[in-house]
Design a protein around this motif. Structure first.
Motif, PDB file in Angstrom:
ATOM      1  N   GLU A  14     -66.957  10.666 -59.110  1.00  0.00           N
ATOM      2  CA  GLU A  14     -68.253   9.993 -59.013  1.00  0.00           C
ATOM      3  C   GLU A  14     -68.461   9.324 -57.661  1.00  0.00           C
ATOM      4  OE1 GLU A  14     -68.800   7.459 -62.416  1.00  0.00           O
ATOM      5  OE2 GLU A  14     -68.513   9.128 -63.798  1.00  0.00           O
ATOM      6  N   LYS A  15     -68.138  10.064 -56.612  1.00  0.00           N
ATOM      7  CA  LYS A  15     -68.320   9.566 -55.249  1.00  0.00           C
ATOM      8  C   LYS A  15     -69.711   9.942 -54.747  1.00  0.00           C
ATOM      9  CE  LYS A  15     -64.446   7.628 -55.174  1.00  0.00           C
ATOM     10  NZ  LYS A  15     -64.407   6.176 -55.154  1.00  0.00           N
ATOM     11  N   PRO A  16     -70.201   9.237 -53.720  1.00  0.00           N
ATOM     12  CA  PRO A  16     -71.584   9.458 -53.273  1.00  0.00           C
ATOM     13  C   PRO A  16     -71.834  10.834 -52.646  1.00  0.00           C
ATOM     14  CG  PRO A  16     -70.498   7.841 -51.885  1.00  0.00           C
ATOM     15  CD  PRO A  16     -69.569   8.132 -53.017  1.00  0.00           C
ATOM     16  N   ALA A  17     -70.832  11.466 -52.120  1.00  0.00           N
ATOM     17  CA  ALA A  17     -70.986  12.829 -51.584  1.00  0.00           C
ATOM     18  C   ALA A  17     -70.152  13.744 -52.467  1.00  0.00           C
ATOM     19  CB  ALA A  17     -70.525  12.902 -50.136  1.00  0.00           C
ATOM     20  N   GLY A  18     -70.827  14.612 -53.202  1.00  0.00           N
ATOM     21  CA  GLY A  18     -70.127  15.460 -54.152  1.00  0.00           C
ATOM     22  C   GLY A  18     -70.255  16.934 -53.836  1.00  0.00           C
ATOM     23  N   LEU A  19     -70.452  17.697 -54.870  1.00  0.00           N
ATOM     24  CA  LEU A  19     -70.456  19.156 -54.784  1.00  0.00           C
ATOM     25  C   LEU A  19     -71.489  19.688 -53.788  1.00  0.00           C
ATOM     26  CD1 LEU A  19     -69.451  21.884 -55.949  1.00  0.00           C
ATOM     27  CD2 LEU A  19     -71.219  21.657 -57.693  1.00  0.00           C
ATOM     28  N   ARG A  20     -72.742  19.348 -53.988  1.00  0.00           N
ATOM     29  CA  ARG A  20     -73.800  19.906 -53.136  1.00  0.00           C
ATOM     30  C   ARG A  20     -73.638  19.489 -51.684  1.00  0.00           C
ATOM     31  NH1 ARG A  20     -79.153  18.102 -55.605  1.00  0.00           N
ATOM     32  NH2 ARG A  20     -77.906  16.246 -55.906  1.00  0.00           N
ATOM     33  N   THR A  21     -73.307  18.223 -51.456  1.00  0.00           N
ATOM     34  CA  THR A  21     -73.191  17.732 -50.082  1.00  0.00           C
ATOM     35  C   THR A  21     -72.063  18.441 -49.348  1.00  0.00           C
ATOM     36  OG1 THR A  21     -73.992  15.586 -50.837  1.00  0.00           O
ATOM     37  CG2 THR A  21     -72.950  15.669 -48.664  1.00  0.00           C
ATOM     38  N   HIS A  22     -70.918  18.570 -49.995  1.00  0.00           N
ATOM     39  CA  HIS A  22     -69.786  19.239 -49.345  1.00  0.00           C
ATOM     40  C   HIS A  22     -70.110  20.710 -49.052  1.00  0.00           C
ATOM     41  CE1 HIS A  22     -67.548  15.652 -50.415  1.00  0.00           C
ATOM     42  NE2 HIS A  22     -66.584  16.071 -49.621  1.00  0.00           N
ATOM     43  N   ILE A  23     -70.753  21.370 -50.004  1.00  0.00           N
ATOM     44  CA  ILE A  23     -71.129  22.777 -49.790  1.00  0.00           C
ATOM     45  C   ILE A  23     -72.122  22.897 -48.634  1.00  0.00           C
ATOM     46  CG2 ILE A  23     -72.417  24.716 -50.787  1.00  0.00           C
ATOM     47  CD1 ILE A  23     -71.062  24.064 -53.463  1.00  0.00           C
ATOM     48  N   LEU A  24     -73.134  22.053 -48.629  1.00  0.00           N
ATOM     49  CA  LEU A  24     -74.141  22.147 -47.566  1.00  0.00           C
ATOM     50  C   LEU A  24     -73.547  21.897 -46.184  1.00  0.00           C
ATOM     51  CD1 LEU A  24     -77.194  20.432 -49.305  1.00  0.00           C
ATOM     52  CD2 LEU A  24     -76.889  22.873 -48.800  1.00  0.00           C
ATOM     53  N   VAL A  25     -72.661  20.927 -46.078  1.00  0.00           N
ATOM     54  CA  VAL A  25     -72.017  20.656 -44.783  1.00  0.00           C
ATOM     55  C   VAL A  25     -71.187  21.859 -44.347  1.00  0.00           C
ATOM     56  CG1 VAL A  25     -70.192  19.272 -43.689  1.00  0.00           C
ATOM     57  CG2 VAL A  25     -72.041  18.147 -44.938  1.00  0.00           C
ATOM     58  N   SER A  26     -70.433  22.425 -45.266  1.00  0.00           N
ATOM     59  CA  SER A  26     -69.578  23.554 -44.922  1.00  0.00           C
ATOM     60  C   SER A  26     -70.388  24.797 -44.547  1.00  0.00           C
ATOM     61  CB  SER A  26     -68.660  23.864 -46.111  1.00  0.00           C
ATOM     62  OG  SER A  26     -67.740  24.879 -45.787  1.00  0.00           O
ATOM     63  N   VAL A  27     -71.430  25.074 -45.306  1.00  0.00           N
ATOM     64  CA  VAL A  27     -72.274  26.238 -45.017  1.00  0.00           C
ATOM     65  C   VAL A  27     -72.977  26.058 -43.674  1.00  0.00           C
ATOM     66  CG1 VAL A  27     -74.345  27.491 -45.753  1.00  0.00           C
ATOM     67  CG2 VAL A  27     -72.546  26.988 -47.393  1.00  0.00           C
ATOM     68  N   ALA A  28     -73.449  24.849 -43.401  1.00  0.00           N
ATOM     69  CA  ALA A  28     -74.101  24.602 -42.107  1.00  0.00           C
ATOM     70  C   ALA A  28     -73.121  24.823 -40.958  1.00  0.00           C
ATOM     71  CB  ALA A  28     -74.651  23.177 -42.060  1.00  0.00           C
ATOM     72  N   ALA A  29     -71.918  24.307 -41.091  1.00  0.00           N
ATOM     73  CA  ALA A  29     -70.917  24.495 -40.035  1.00  0.00           C
ATOM     74  C   ALA A  29     -70.587  25.972 -39.857  1.00  0.00           C
ATOM     75  CB  ALA A  29     -69.649  23.698 -40.364  1.00  0.00           C
ATOM     76  N   CYS A  30     -70.455  26.674 -40.966  1.00  0.00           N
ATOM     77  CA  CYS A  30     -70.179  28.117 -40.910  1.00  0.00           C
ATOM     78  C   CYS A  30     -71.317  28.846 -40.202  1.00  0.00           C
ATOM     79  CB  CYS A  30     -70.003  28.640 -42.332  1.00  0.00           C
ATOM     80  SG  CYS A  30     -69.631  30.395 -42.463  1.00  0.00           S
ATOM     81  N   LEU A  31     -72.535  28.523 -40.567  1.00  0.00           N
ATOM     82  CA  LEU A  31     -73.695  29.164 -39.944  1.00  0.00           C
ATOM     83  C   LEU A  31     -73.764  28.873 -38.450  1.00  0.00           C
ATOM     84  CD1 LEU A  31     -76.300  30.796 -40.193  1.00  0.00           C
ATOM     85  CD2 LEU A  31     -77.471  28.651 -40.746  1.00  0.00           C
ATOM     86  N   CYS A  44     -64.320  29.105 -41.630  1.00  0.00           N
ATOM     87  CA  CYS A  44     -64.903  30.281 -42.292  1.00  0.00           C
ATOM     88  C   CYS A  44     -65.832  31.026 -41.348  1.00  0.00           C
ATOM     89  CB  CYS A  44     -65.657  29.861 -43.550  1.00  0.00           C
ATOM     90  SG  CYS A  44     -64.593  29.289 -44.886  1.00  0.00           S
ATOM     91  N   GLY A  45     -66.648  30.293 -40.617  1.00  0.00           N
ATOM     92  CA  GLY A  45     -67.571  30.929 -39.677  1.00  0.00           C
ATOM     93  C   GLY A  45     -66.858  31.707 -38.593  1.00  0.00           C
ATOM     94  N   ALA A  46     -65.672  31.223 -38.213  1.00  0.00           N
ATOM     95  CA  ALA A  46     -64.876  31.912 -37.193  1.00  0.00           C
ATOM     96  C   ALA A  46     -64.057  33.056 -37.776  1.00  0.00           C
ATOM     97  CB  ALA A  46     -63.947  30.906 -36.508  1.00  0.00           C
ATOM     98  N   GLY A  47     -64.195  33.289 -39.083  1.00  0.00           N
ATOM     99  CA  GLY A  47     -63.453  34.368 -39.720  1.00  0.00           C
ATOM    100  C   GLY A  47     -62.031  33.995 -40.093  1.00  0.00           C
TER     101      GLY A  47
END
Length: 164
Positions: free
Chosen positions: A43-60, A128-131
């Motif tokens: 129950e932390k303020p940054a959870g599933l969606r936030t972590h995914i969005l940050v990771s996908v943005a970095a990958c992109l 991930c973005g770097a393969g």
């Protein structure tokens, strides 16, 4: 019409083929999602969606950086490719988000572990973005080990009142 759309999708990728880009983005989703689920469970303020969005943005950002580096800008002397600048930009942006999660209440620092896990989600997305999905997966396992098993050790040692 459909052939034009398919051809446009097929030929817009020059360095990272579309299936590889998709695999990298999906790996970023899955790996950061694992960390986000752990934070969500706590129950932390940054959870599933936030972590995914940050990771996908970095990958992109990495994939886009690779694509931009391959574009012709009028000669090689006019183009400067520096992958470290891309990493610095992503880490600075994620650090800004993570810092927003961390606050002090009653003289105690709160959410520093969640802020750090968010920063790591960005690094996993960069990998991930770097393969480098195996490296990102190993990092995810280490992060989950730290977040779960070390929590048990902290409880056994009597440190369970610490905030994360």
């Amino acid at each position: 019409m459909l052939n034009e759309v398919v051809n446009e999708f097929r030929y817009t990728f020059s360095v990272v083929p579309a299936p590889a880009a998709l695999a990298r983005l999906l790996a970023a989703i899955i790996l950061a999602g694992m960390i986000g689920l752990e934070r969500e469970r706590r129950e932390k303020p940054a959870g599933l969606r936030t972590h995914i969005l940050v990771s996908v943005a970095a990958c992109l950002f990495v994939i886009l950086g690779l694509e931009l580096a391959a574009m012709d800008f009028g000669g090689t002397s006019e183009q400067r490719n520096d992958p470290l600048r891309m990493i610095e930009a992503v880490t600075a942006g994620v650090a800004f988000l993570a810092a927003g999660l961390i606050f002090t209440s009653d003289g105690k620092v709160r959410n520093i572990t969640t802020g750090t896990s968010l920063w790591l989600a960005g690094a996993i997305g960069l990998g991930c973005g770097a393969g480098q999905m195996p490296l990102a997966a190993m990092t995810t396992i280490i992060v989950l080990f730290v977040l779960t098993l070390l929590r048990l050790l902290e409880r056994k040692l009597g440190w369970s009142e610490r905030e994360d």
